[in-house]
Design a protein around this motif. Sequence first.
Motif, PDB file in Angstrom:
ATOM      1  N   ALA A   7       0.789  -1.091  -0.109  1.00  0.00           N
ATOM      2  CA  ALA A   7       0.123  -0.032  -0.031  1.00  0.00           C
ATOM      3  C   ALA A   7       0.796   1.160  -0.057  1.00  0.00           C
ATOM      4  O   ALA A   7       1.834   1.396   0.843  1.00  0.00           O
ATOM      5  CB  ALA A   7      -1.120  -0.026   1.222  1.00  0.00           C
TER       6      ALA A   7
ATOM      7  N   LYS B  49      -2.955   9.819   2.622  1.00  0.00           N
ATOM      8  CA  LYS B  49      -3.776   9.444   1.699  1.00  0.00           C
ATOM      9  C   LYS B  49      -3.455   8.088   0.912  1.00  0.00           C
ATOM     10  O   LYS B  49      -2.306   8.436   0.256  1.00  0.00           O
ATOM     11  CB  LYS B  49      -4.456  10.490   0.887  1.00  0.00           C
ATOM     12  CG  LYS B  49      -5.666  10.012  -0.078  1.00  0.00           C
ATOM     13  CD  LYS B  49      -5.976  11.336  -0.790  1.00  0.00           C
ATOM     14  CE  LYS B  49      -6.995  10.902  -1.832  1.00  0.00           C
ATOM     15  NZ  LYS B  49      -7.410  12.015  -2.798  1.00  0.00           N
ATOM     16  N   LEU B  50      -4.169   7.058   0.882  1.00  0.00           N
ATOM     17  CA  LEU B  50      -3.743   6.000   0.108  1.00  0.00           C
ATOM     18  C   LEU B  50      -3.884   6.243  -1.289  1.00  0.00           C
ATOM     19  O   LEU B  50      -4.836   6.832  -1.847  1.00  0.00           O
ATOM     20  CB  LEU B  50      -4.878   4.830   0.352  1.00  0.00           C
ATOM     21  CG  LEU B  50      -4.723   3.563  -0.221  1.00  0.00           C
ATOM     22  CD1 LEU B  50      -3.494   2.737   0.001  1.00  0.00           C
ATOM     23  CD2 LEU B  50      -5.868   2.493  -0.224  1.00  0.00           C
ATOM     24  N   THR B  51      -3.024   5.865  -2.274  1.00  0.00           N
ATOM     25  CA  THR B  51      -2.878   6.501  -3.453  1.00  0.00           C
ATOM     26  C   THR B  51      -2.659   4.920  -4.401  1.00  0.00           C
ATOM     27  O   THR B  51      -3.011   5.276  -5.684  1.00  0.00           O
ATOM     28  CB  THR B  51      -1.601   7.282  -3.907  1.00  0.00           C
ATOM     29  OG1 THR B  51      -0.414   6.808  -3.636  1.00  0.00           O
ATOM     30  CG2 THR B  51      -1.697   8.579  -3.045  1.00  0.00           C
ATOM     31  N   GLU B  52      -2.199   3.982  -4.058  1.00  0.00           N
ATOM     32  CA  GLU B  52      -1.956   2.793  -4.932  1.00  0.00           C
ATOM     33  C   GLU B  52      -1.912   1.660  -3.757  1.00  0.00           C
ATOM     34  O   GLU B  52      -1.584   1.566  -2.691  1.00  0.00           O
ATOM     35  CB  GLU B  52      -0.814   3.034  -5.672  1.00  0.00           C
ATOM     36  CG  GLU B  52      -0.549   1.969  -6.555  1.00  0.00           C
ATOM     37  CD  GLU B  52       0.774   2.168  -7.555  1.00  0.00           C
ATOM     38  OE1 GLU B  52       1.029   1.517  -8.299  1.00  0.00           O
ATOM     39  OE2 GLU B  52       1.489   3.044  -7.124  1.00  0.00           O
ATOM     40  N   LEU B  53      -2.543   0.510  -4.444  1.00  0.00           N
ATOM     41  CA  LEU B  53      -2.524  -0.775  -3.859  1.00  0.00           C
ATOM     42  C   LEU B  53      -1.695  -1.888  -4.952  1.00  0.00           C
ATOM     43  O   LEU B  53      -2.531  -1.777  -6.063  1.00  0.00           O
ATOM     44  CB  LEU B  53      -3.954  -1.249  -3.384  1.00  0.00           C
ATOM     45  CG  LEU B  53      -4.439  -0.691  -2.181  1.00  0.00           C
ATOM     46  CD1 LEU B  53      -5.921  -1.222  -1.981  1.00  0.00           C
ATOM     47  CD2 LEU B  53      -3.711  -0.911  -0.965  1.00  0.00           C
TER      48      LEU B  53
ATOM     49  N   LEU C 229      -8.053  -6.814  -0.841  1.00  0.00           N
ATOM     50  CA  LEU C 229      -7.808  -5.258  -1.758  1.00  0.00           C
ATOM     51  C   LEU C 229      -8.806  -4.394  -1.296  1.00  0.00           C
ATOM     52  O   LEU C 229      -8.904  -3.294  -1.044  1.00  0.00           O
ATOM     53  CB  LEU C 229      -7.927  -5.608  -3.142  1.00  0.00           C
ATOM     54  CG  LEU C 229      -6.680  -6.440  -3.643  1.00  0.00           C
ATOM     55  CD1 LEU C 229      -6.722  -6.712  -5.092  1.00  0.00           C
ATOM     56  CD2 LEU C 229      -5.217  -5.405  -3.584  1.00  0.00           C
ATOM     57  N   ALA C 230     -10.072  -4.950  -1.100  1.00  0.00           N
ATOM     58  CA  ALA C 230     -11.125  -3.838  -0.727  1.00  0.00           C
ATOM     59  C   ALA C 230     -11.070  -3.525   0.516  1.00  0.00           C
ATOM     60  O   ALA C 230     -11.293  -2.517   1.113  1.00  0.00           O
ATOM     61  CB  ALA C 230     -12.549  -4.845  -0.921  1.00  0.00           C
TER      62      ALA C 230
ATOM     63  N   CYS D 152      -8.231  -3.326   2.343  1.00  0.00           N
ATOM     64  CA  CYS D 152      -7.066  -2.338   2.321  1.00  0.00           C
ATOM     65  C   CYS D 152      -7.457  -1.010   1.797  1.00  0.00           C
ATOM     66  O   CYS D 152      -7.262   0.224   2.461  1.00  0.00           O
ATOM     67  CB  CYS D 152      -5.751  -2.785   1.456  1.00  0.00           C
ATOM     68  SG  CYS D 152      -4.934  -4.105   2.457  1.00  0.00           S
ATOM     69  N   LYS D 153      -8.371  -0.708   0.923  1.00  0.00           N
ATOM     70  CA  LYS D 153      -8.903   0.435   0.188  1.00  0.00           C
ATOM     71  C   LYS D 153      -9.659   1.123   1.217  1.00  0.00           C
ATOM     72  O   LYS D 153      -9.406   2.439   1.296  1.00  0.00           O
ATOM     73  CB  LYS D 153      -9.605   0.064  -1.164  1.00  0.00           C
ATOM     74  CG  LYS D 153     -10.193   1.266  -1.839  1.00  0.00           C
ATOM     75  CD  LYS D 153     -10.942   0.893  -3.294  1.00  0.00           C
ATOM     76  CE  LYS D 153     -11.301   2.214  -3.857  1.00  0.00           C
ATOM     77  NZ  LYS D 153     -12.000   1.653  -5.143  1.00  0.00           N
ATOM     78  N   LYS D 154     -10.408   0.437   1.938  1.00  0.00           N
ATOM     79  CA  LYS D 154     -11.317   1.015   2.944  1.00  0.00           C
ATOM     80  C   LYS D 154     -10.658   1.556   4.026  1.00  0.00           C
ATOM     81  O   LYS D 154     -10.906   2.495   4.789  1.00  0.00           O
ATOM     82  CB  LYS D 154     -12.496  -0.017   3.359  1.00  0.00           C
ATOM     83  CG  LYS D 154     -13.376   0.321   4.527  1.00  0.00           C
ATOM     84  CD  LYS D 154     -14.575  -0.570   4.713  1.00  0.00           C
ATOM     85  CE  LYS D 154     -15.445  -0.175   5.838  1.00  0.00           C
ATOM     86  NZ  LYS D 154     -16.296  -1.244   6.010  1.00  0.00           N
TER      87      LYS D 154
ATOM     88  N   TRP E  42      -5.481   4.656   5.827  1.00  0.00           N
ATOM     89  CA  TRP E  42      -5.264   6.044   5.676  1.00  0.00           C
ATOM     90  C   TRP E  42      -4.871   6.538   7.047  1.00  0.00           C
ATOM     91  O   TRP E  42      -4.882   5.823   7.995  1.00  0.00           O
ATOM     92  CB  TRP E  42      -6.487   6.765   5.257  1.00  0.00           C
ATOM     93  CG  TRP E  42      -7.588   6.510   6.143  1.00  0.00           C
ATOM     94  CD1 TRP E  42      -8.669   5.538   6.100  1.00  0.00           C
ATOM     95  CD2 TRP E  42      -8.173   7.274   7.533  1.00  0.00           C
ATOM     96  NE1 TRP E  42      -9.482   5.435   6.961  1.00  0.00           N
ATOM     97  CE2 TRP E  42      -9.154   6.267   7.904  1.00  0.00           C
ATOM     98  CE3 TRP E  42      -7.556   8.339   8.016  1.00  0.00           C
ATOM     99  CZ2 TRP E  42      -9.848   6.818   9.152  1.00  0.00           C
ATOM    100  CZ3 TRP E  42      -8.259   8.407   9.452  1.00  0.00           C
ATOM    101  CH2 TRP E  42      -9.420   7.756   9.809  1.00  0.00           C
TER     102      TRP E  42
END
Length: 236
Positions: free
Chosen positions: A156, A163-167, A183-184, A186-188, A191
């Motif tokens: 990540a 702020k998260l920019t890439e996985l 992946l879902a 981590c996206k959530k 931050w």
Amino acid sequence: MIRARWKPFLSAALFAVAICAAGCAADDKPPPAAPDAGPQPKLLSDLSSVSDAPINPFAAAQPAPARGEGLLHDSSPDAVIAGPRTNQVDPGISRVVGNEANPGTVRLLNTKAAQFGDFSEVILDRIYGSLIEAERSEEISRTKLPTDIKAVIITAILDKSGKLTELILEQHSGKARIDQMMLAVCKKSIWYENPPAAAISDDGTYKLTIKLKMENYASSDEHHWSFITDLGLGIS
């Protein structure tokens, strides 16, 4: 007649001697402590006489090891702050976060993650909370995992503001449904407001490694499963 008068006089005299002996015993001071008894306790009635200096109860000719002795120290470029052996200061040590129904552990994967333990733990706990929620969903709870399933490994990337920019999916588990779930999650969950500047990588971003290993644990109806979850986080 002489013998008759002598007995009362003798009894009175003995009684007086006994009273005198009891009074003398009450006035006697306790015997001094034996030479090898060590320091004796002291009763303090005035607390202002107590020093503020800390007391070292382990001070002796051969002192006990200092806290954190044997761990990495500041002489190492990846030094961990010395302290008790916990998952925040000793990477690889797991912290139990699950329960009997849903066993779970989290761990820090390297010394940099441990060095910035507060930063790492906040993100790790947030990921774990979202992960448990996902595991209980209808789709995931019905999943029977293969016995040779591998860990999911994700990189990540966060910008300077946290702020998260890439996985990046670095390693597949062998079960696409689990990879997509993670992946879902981590996206959530990934931050962080005001991340520590010293944890940033050479290219000006924060790079986190997330590692998840899951296996089926128990089923009450042979259709829905709970899982054993082991989650790790590293910083590169």
